[in-house]
Design a protein around this motif. Structure first.
Motif, short mmCIF file in Angstrom:
data_model
loop_
_atom_site.label_atom_id
_atom_site.label_comp_id
_atom_site.label_asym_id
_atom_site.label_seq_id
_atom_site.Cartn_x
_atom_site.Cartn_y
_atom_site.Cartn_z
N ARG C 169 0.83 -1.20 0.00
CA ARG C 169 0.00 0.00 0.00
C ARG C 169 0.86 1.26 0.00
O ARG C 169 0.39 2.34 -0.27
CB ARG C 169 -0.93 -0.01 1.21
CG ARG C 169 -1.94 -1.14 1.14
CD ARG C 169 -2.93 -1.07 2.26
NE ARG C 169 -3.75 0.14 2.22
CZ ARG C 169 -4.75 0.34 1.40
NH1 ARG C 169 -5.05 -0.58 0.53
NH2 ARG C 169 -5.44 1.45 1.45
N ARG C 170 2.13 1.08 0.30
CA ARG C 170 3.02 2.25 0.27
C ARG C 170 3.23 2.74 -1.15
O ARG C 170 3.79 3.79 -1.37
CB ARG C 170 4.37 1.89 0.90
CG ARG C 170 4.23 1.68 2.39
CD ARG C 170 5.48 1.24 3.07
NE ARG C 170 5.19 1.05 4.49
CZ ARG C 170 6.02 0.53 5.36
NH1 ARG C 170 7.21 0.15 4.98
NH2 ARG C 170 5.68 0.40 6.62
N VAL C 237 9.16 -1.53 0.96
CA VAL C 237 9.83 -1.75 2.24
C VAL C 237 10.06 -0.43 2.97
O VAL C 237 9.79 -0.31 4.16
CB VAL C 237 11.15 -2.50 2.04
CG1 VAL C 237 11.96 -2.51 3.33
CG2 VAL C 237 10.89 -3.91 1.59
N PHE C 238 10.57 0.57 2.26
CA PHE C 238 10.99 1.78 2.96
C PHE C 238 9.99 2.93 2.84
O PHE C 238 10.07 3.89 3.57
CB PHE C 238 12.33 2.27 2.41
CG PHE C 238 13.42 1.26 2.54
CD1 PHE C 238 13.88 0.88 3.80
CD2 PHE C 238 13.98 0.67 1.44
CE1 PHE C 238 14.88 -0.05 3.93
CE2 PHE C 238 14.98 -0.27 1.57
CZ PHE C 238 15.43 -0.63 2.81
N VAL C 241 9.28 8.18 0.55
CA VAL C 241 10.10 9.26 1.10
C VAL C 241 11.43 8.73 1.59
O VAL C 241 12.49 9.23 1.25
CB VAL C 241 9.35 9.95 2.25
CG1 VAL C 241 10.21 11.06 2.83
CG2 VAL C 241 8.02 10.48 1.77
N ASN C 242 11.37 7.66 2.38
CA ASN C 242 12.60 7.15 2.97
C ASN C 242 13.52 6.51 1.94
O ASN C 242 14.74 6.52 2.11
CB ASN C 242 12.28 6.13 4.06
CG ASN C 242 11.87 6.82 5.33
OD1 ASN C 242 11.64 8.04 5.32
ND2 ASN C 242 11.77 6.10 6.40
N ARG C 255 19.71 -5.83 3.63
CA ARG C 255 19.91 -5.95 5.07
C ARG C 255 18.59 -6.13 5.81
O ARG C 255 18.59 -6.46 6.99
CB ARG C 255 20.65 -4.72 5.60
CG ARG C 255 22.07 -4.69 5.13
CD ARG C 255 22.69 -3.37 5.47
NE ARG C 255 22.89 -3.21 6.88
CZ ARG C 255 24.06 -3.33 7.49
NH1 ARG C 255 25.12 -3.61 6.79
NH2 ARG C 255 24.17 -3.17 8.77
N MET C 256 17.48 -5.88 5.12
CA MET C 256 16.19 -6.08 5.77
C MET C 256 15.77 -7.54 5.75
O MET C 256 14.82 -7.93 6.42
CB MET C 256 15.10 -5.26 5.05
CG MET C 256 15.24 -3.78 5.18
SD MET C 256 15.11 -3.22 6.88
CE MET C 256 13.36 -3.50 7.18
N ILE C 257 16.44 -8.34 4.95
CA ILE C 257 16.04 -9.75 4.84
C ILE C 257 16.31 -10.46 6.15
O ILE C 257 17.40 -10.40 6.69
CB ILE C 257 16.81 -10.45 3.70
CG1 ILE C 257 16.48 -9.79 2.38
CG2 ILE C 257 16.46 -11.93 3.66
CD1 ILE C 257 17.31 -10.29 1.24
#
Lengths: 408, 475, 367
Positions: C169-170, C237-238, C241-242, C255-257
């Motif tokens: 949804r982002r 994921v981010f 904006v980020n 690195r999020m994995i």
């Protein structure tokens, strides 16, 4: 031959001048949890960093040897400075190892620091190349230092225990893990208010096994429940209690499993029936009226199992009973969510991401609404509709002996 | 033979005694003198050859140097007085061992014979498997002093004529004192001066030789060497075993995946371990970090030195194990495993994790299919990976990996790219190289190696019969 | 000059690696800063530009069979002007090559080994590249055939495995930016994708010219899809904006994995794909600069140029961009104009127009 000489030369060059980033693994101070506090010192605000480090020797079988003089598996050190980094470096001066952040799992921010503004504390963990964005962020009631200094009877390191609770039990009951990434996302959206779970140090009450009792009275332990609510600018406003947290988790789709206690639908004594939530799915629908005033409808569908009927009366057999159980769960959920919504509106902080939903669903209107969302949100009309279906009753139907019919 | 003088020349010990006995009997007793007298003298040799030596392979020799060479190459020479032609009799009986099971390329399923030191028997082992008129052999004599017989074998209408011509030229170019083993020849005829990788496959298995001939390769057999040479060779072949073609394809597929893993472990694991524990400690899961760090606490050396030490000890053990007579072998095992390993770990000189790492590496080194040759070259590559991993971490390992790939991609075996069919990529051939499809699916020969005829089989895959097989009514 | 022969498939693979090697790593950041959650649309839009580049280059090569871009420049523009533009092109190869080298070293420096000097990465990589180039074009294109599948599999893993932290949804609202803004932002991405024009230096080395344009276009499309999927993953994921605030979005993504403690800490994959992909990419730039330089100056051989050009490239790389801010600034503001709008698309397109109008005499190559 010439090639070989060149190779040899390169090899020697690398071996003599190389190894810039090399550290032996045993020379590292393996940080597993970090706490950041704000303290006053000589009338000046200082950052007080607490690092919890592992001492691997004590964890290897045969490595540390047993007995009273056995080394501790974890130790906690603190340091003070102008910023997160300088305070951590102050710690480094006092330990015989090189600080290593690559295994840091939990980042705890003290209450005082969070109330002032949490953003400066998050810069370093997000910027640093060895820390990760999926590190858990937790807000401590009181100071983070106190939380990290708690020595758990079974698990020793409170930081790792915290990590395990968030990792293994995230989504159950009122435990809602938040990572630095989630927090940063909400800060970036400008309208959605960031939240973080709350940890507090509580006296230990229920542990009675003699073996794990620490001499000198019951030691304190840690407890995670509730949510710290920030405003979009990163200031801690207030803490939500357990019920409010449960409501928030339902809206945010973070509830993986939890118990919902409703009253037995049979007339007579109000016996509790414990429903186990298996799955829940929430959808936020934004309605726009003609005047361009938005209203929110939260639709929640859940699937529950009946896990316990704490009573002696029948009431689980038959479709009407099941339906009325479902209805009771619905009202319970609706009440829970309404409660947390009104609390958030009181605090004027959009922790649900309603503003973002308006942006997603009505982009054109949002261009006007967005700028004064903080004025609209407290008066926002929010309706909740829950729809529950009961899936199983478990292995039995009624409580033992609850049926009134006699044997023929 | 009456008044005609004859001279038989041979080197004692190299000639079958029965042959010489037979020869003398027929010359002295069987030939009626009156018939001989009618033959003009210069044709005497031919006459004897045609009428009295029916069971021996013979040849006429007119050149004196050739004659001398035949004598030294274990032939018997018959000279008749007054006749300008010598007669060569093949009565070779060089001392030789029997056909045994292969030592280096042992298998569970499939044929169990292996080549021996005699060229004749070796060609016979191949020919008995390939009864094709197109199977050609060409003889060369290599070695100024050793006069070694070298045979080049190929299937004429399968092999690429250009490759065969190249092989012919390379073999006849070789000019050395002696060829004692096929490996002498190998270093002369391969495509690259310096490389760690075997560009020509050596094998002791006749079934492998026959299968490779059918793929359009050629075989070089050197007299006196039980290892024959097969080329062109691809890198992937060293990860295959003859047995792969005798077992269930699905099982083989799993085994091959294991071998790729083994190749990775055998080359990379020590380097990777050192790189991760000294550079990238955040890559390890947290319980593993504690274990590794805790175990290393008492070790006095850096991880790199530790790894290198154990590797060297392992190489020493390997070398000692090969050279020592079998009786003493057990002692080496005890010393190596118990005393060195156990004691070093207990004393805290090396960490148990490192011993496990090197142990896994050592095992993988020998799980590479038919890759003894490859296994011995991997020893050096492993050390290079270790050094760069210790100096530049994972980046160093990536560098070595790339350099290795560049080197491998630049290699050719008789003009065929060494990394084929991976690079240049040939998807159709990958199913043999990477997996090993069932035989009915391996319908084509590798196009880079073989000549024109690429079709192996035209048989359709097996299918259950559409109509039920008629059965005899029971009772 | 006989640089070796490569097949159509090898050329397409080569160009795919060139495109995937860097764009994947920086594009999500640049695009997300411009158009936040719509960055994946720009990835698709920039594919159109890249296809235009392919068409132009192929059309030019058809008119001058057997000649490289540098060789037919003088035929189109006349000798002095053609040689001058050829020299500019050589400097472009050299400059962008140095830039790639620098950014390669920079990522390793920021993300993996902060204490190691940048020069170490640049020099070691250059040594390797020269080693590969001395082996010949055929050798390193063959190496690439092994590397590309590895790179793609690793990228797919990085894309899919952080699914636990993804919230699609982002990505909403879709296409909230005006078409003009999207188009402009697609130019930056297109400049990377336009690097495919370097195929013009390789087309004469092809064994057959059948399907060249089809292969290249297919490849541009596939790269476009991978890139779009990567941006979808990044934003999911981010958040839009980020994602724009991350220096190295894909690295952060890896690195999020964290899956069941097995697929954990997979940034190794990123380091590997980064090194492997950039090795090939720098090889391509080095090859184009040396071959181009040799052809501008009329040398028959180019092997002897490897060393001086390698030294130049490292020197440029070391001094090109002093810091990361310069770097990002270059990508956002200069790269679009320097890449697509001049050397990659516009100049070849003008050349094509001139060719169509003037129909210059083509000297048949004897090859």
């Amino acid at each position: 031959m010439k090639k070989l000489q060149v190779l040899l030369l390169i090899g020697i060059m690398l071996l003599t001048g190389g190894c810039w980033d090399r550290t032996e693994i045993s020379d590292l101070g393996l940080i597993v949890a970090t706490g950041a506090d704000l303290v006053k010192e000589d009338g000046e605000d200082k950052v007080w960093m607490t690092l919890q480090m592992a001492n691997p020797v004590a964890m290897v079988p045969g490595g540390g040897g047993g007995g009273a003089g056995a080394p501790r598996a974890f130790w906690t050190v603190s340091g003070m400075g102008r910023s997160v980094r300088t305070a951590s470096i102050a710690v480094a001066e006092r330990i015989p190892k090189r600080l290593f952040w690559g295994q840091n799992r939990v980042f705890i921010v003290g209450e005082e620091a969070a109330r002032r503004n949490i953003i400066p504390f998050l810069d370093r963990p997000l910027r640093g190349h060895s820390t990760r964005r999926n590190t858990y962020l937790v807000v401590a009631r009181g100071t983070a230092k106190k939380v990290l200094e708690v020595e758990m009877p079974t698990f020793r390191a409170s930081g790792l225990a915290l990590n395990n609770i968030l990792e293994l039990e995230g989504g159950t009951e009122a435990i809602m893990p938040v990572t630095l990434n989630d927090f940063a996302y909400r800060l970036g959206s400008k309208v959605t208010a960031p939240v973080a779970p709350v940890v507090s140090v509580v006296p230990q009450t229920s542990l009675t096994v003699e073996d794990i009792k620490v001499p000198g009275g019951p030691s304190p332990t840690i407890d995670i429940s509730g949510i710290a609510v920030f405003n979009p600018e990163g200031r801690l406003l207030d803490f939500l209690n357990k019920e409010e947290t449960l409501g928030l988790m339902l809206v945010l789709n973070k509830s993986k499993e939890r118990e919902i206690t409703v009253a037995c639908p049979v007339k007579g004594p109000q016996e509790p029936v414990i429903m186990h939530l298996v799955r829940s799915n929430s959808r936020t629908v934004v309605h726009m009226d003609e005047k361009g005033i938005p209203s929110i409808e939260v639709k929640i569908r859940t699937i529950c199992d009946l896990w316990e009927h704490f009573g002696s009366h029948p009431g689980m057999t038959g479709i009407p009973y099941v339906q009325s159980l479902e209805k009771r769960v619905n009202t319970h959920i609706e009440k829970e969510i309404k409660m947390v919504v009104s609390r958030a509106q009181e605090l004027n902080t959009d922790i649900f991401g309603f503003g973002e939903e308006v942006r997603r669903q009505h982009r054109d209107e949002w261009l006007q609404l967005g700028n004064h969302w903080s004025e609209i949100f407290p008066g926002l009309e929010v309706t909740v509709s829950a729809e529950t279906s009961l899936r199983h009753r478990g292995l039995t139907i009624e409580a033992p002996g609850a049926r009134k019919e006699h044997l023929l | 033979m009456g008044d005609i003088k004859c001279l038989a020349v041979w080197v004692d010990g190299l000639i079958n005694n029965r042959v010489s006995h037979d020869l003398f009997r027929s010359l002295m007793l069987d030939i009626p003198e009156e018939k001989l007298r009618r033959v003009p003298k210069p044709e005497l040799t031919d006459y004897i050859n045609q009428h009295f030596l029916p069971f021996y392979s013979t040849a006429r020799v007119t050149d004196l140097t050739e004659l001398k060479r035949w004598i030294l190459m274990a032939k018997m020479i018959l000279l008749v007085d007054g006749c300008p032609i010598g007669l060569m009799l093949d009565a070779e009986a060089t001392p030789m061992r029997g056909i045994t099971e292969p030592v280096l390329e042992s298998v569970v399923a499939g044929p169990r014979d292996s080549f021996v030191e005699s060229l004749r028997i070796n060609t016979a082992l191949i020919r008995s498997r390939l009864g094709d008129v197109q199977l050609k052999s060409e003889n060369f004599i290599v070695g100024r002093r050793s006069n070694t017989l070298v045979t080049l074998m190929y299937v004429e209408d399968l092999a690429n004529p250009l490759i065969i011509e190249e092989a012919r030229q390379r073999i006849s170019r070789v000019d050395i004192d002696g060829v004692i083993d096929s490996s002498y020849l190998k270093e002369y005829i391969q495509d690259r001066k310096h490389t760690l990788f075997p560009l020509i496959k050596a094998s002791e298995r006749p079934d492998k030789a026959a299968a490779d001939l059918l793929e359009g390769r050629f075989v070089v057999i050197v007299d006196g060497s039980p290892q024959i040479l097969i080329a062109p060779t691809l890198f992937m072949e060293f990860l295959q075993s003859a047995e792969d073609y005798y077992l269930n394809p699905l099982v083989v597929w799993m085994i091959r995946v294991l071998r790729y893993l083994a190749l990775f472990i055998a080359t990379n694991l020590p380097g990777l371990y050192v790189a991760v524990t000294t550079f990238h400690q955040e890559l390890l899961p947290i319980p593993l970090v504690f274990v590794v760090a805790g175990a290393r606490e008492t070790v006095p050396f850096p991880a790199f030195v530790e790894a290198l030490t154990i590797l060297v000890i392992f190489e020493l053990l390997w070398e000692a194990g090969i050279r020592l007579p079998q009786v003493v072998g057990a002692a080496i095992n005890i010393v190596g495993a118990l005393i060195l390993g156990q004691a070093a770990v207990q004393a805290g000189l090396v960490s148990p994790a490192m011993v496990i790492v090197i142990g896994a590496t050592a095992i993988s080194n020998f799980a590479l299919g038919s890759g003894y040759e490859l296994a011995s070259s991997l020893r050096l590559i492993r050390v290079v990976f270790l050094i760069f991993g210790a100096v530049l971490g994972l980046y160093g390992i990536a560098l070595v990996f790339l350099a290795l790939l560049v080197h491998l991609a630049g290699l050719r075996s008789f003009g065929v790219p060494y990394l084929a069919p991976l690079a240049p990529m040939r998807p159709r051939e990958l199913k043999d190289a990477m997996f090993r499809a069932p035989w009915w699916d391996l319908a084509y020969r590798p196009a880079l190696i073989a000549g024109k005829d690429l079709t192996v089989s035209n048989t359709a895959p097996p299918e259950p019969p559409k109509t039920p097989v008629p059965r005899k009514p029971e009772n | 000059m006989e640089p070796g022969r490569i097949s159509n498939r090898q050329l397409a693979f080569l160009m795919a690696t060139v495109l995937l090697a860097t764009v994947i790593y920086f594009m999500p950041q640049v695009a997300a800063r411009a158009v936040q959650q719509d960055s994946w649309i720009t990835a698709l839009l920039s594919t159109v530009w890249a296809i235009l580049v392919v068409l132009t280059i192929i059309a030019l090569s058809r008119r001058f069979p057997g000649l490289t871009l540098i060789e037919y420049l003088p035929l189109i523009l006349g000798k002095p002007l053609g040689k001058l533009l050829g020299l500019f092109y050589v400097f472009w190869f050299l400059g962008v090559g140095a830039f790639v080298l620098r950014q390669f070293a920079m990522l390793l420096n920021i993300a993996v080994m902060p204490a190691t000097p940048v020069a170490v990465f640049m020099v070691t990589m250059m040594v390797l590249v020269v080693y590969a180039l001395r082996g010949g074009l055929e050798v390193w294109t063959r190496v690439n055939e092994i590397l590309l599948p590895i790179i793609i599999v690793a990228l797919l893993m990085i894309m899919v495995l952080p699914y636990e932290s993804m919230d699609f949804r982002r990505l909403l609202p879709v296409a909230s930016h005006p078409a003009g803004v999207l188009m402009v932002s697609s130019l930056i991405g297109a400049s990377w994708r336009g690097e495919i024009f370097m195929a013009a230096m390789f087309i004469p080395a092809l064994t057959s010219s059948r399907h060249t344009s089809r292969n290249l276009m297919l490849m541009v499309l596939i790269v476009g899809l991978i890139l779009a999927a990567m941006e979808v993953a990044t934003v999911a994921v981010f958040g839009g904006v980020n994602a724009g605030e991350l220096e190295l979005p894909i690295f952060s993504l890896a690195r999020m994995i964290s899956l069941a403690k097995i697929f954990d800490r997979l940034e190794v994959l990123i380091v590997f794909t980064w090194v492997l992909g950039n090795f090939i990419k720098i090889c391509v730039f080095m090859y184009c600069s040396t071959v181009g330089a040799a052809q501008v100056m009329g040398f028959k051989k180019f092997d002897f140029l490897f060393f001086p050009i390698a030294v130049l490239m490292v020197a440029f790389g070391d001094n090109f961009l002093e810091n990361v801010a310069d770097f990002t600034d270059f990508l956002t503001h200069v790269w679009g104009a320097y890449g697509l709008l001049s050397f990659e698309l516009v100049i070849p397109f003008i050349l094509l127009l001139i060719t169509l109008i003037r129909k210059p005499e083509v000297k048949r190559d004897t090859r």
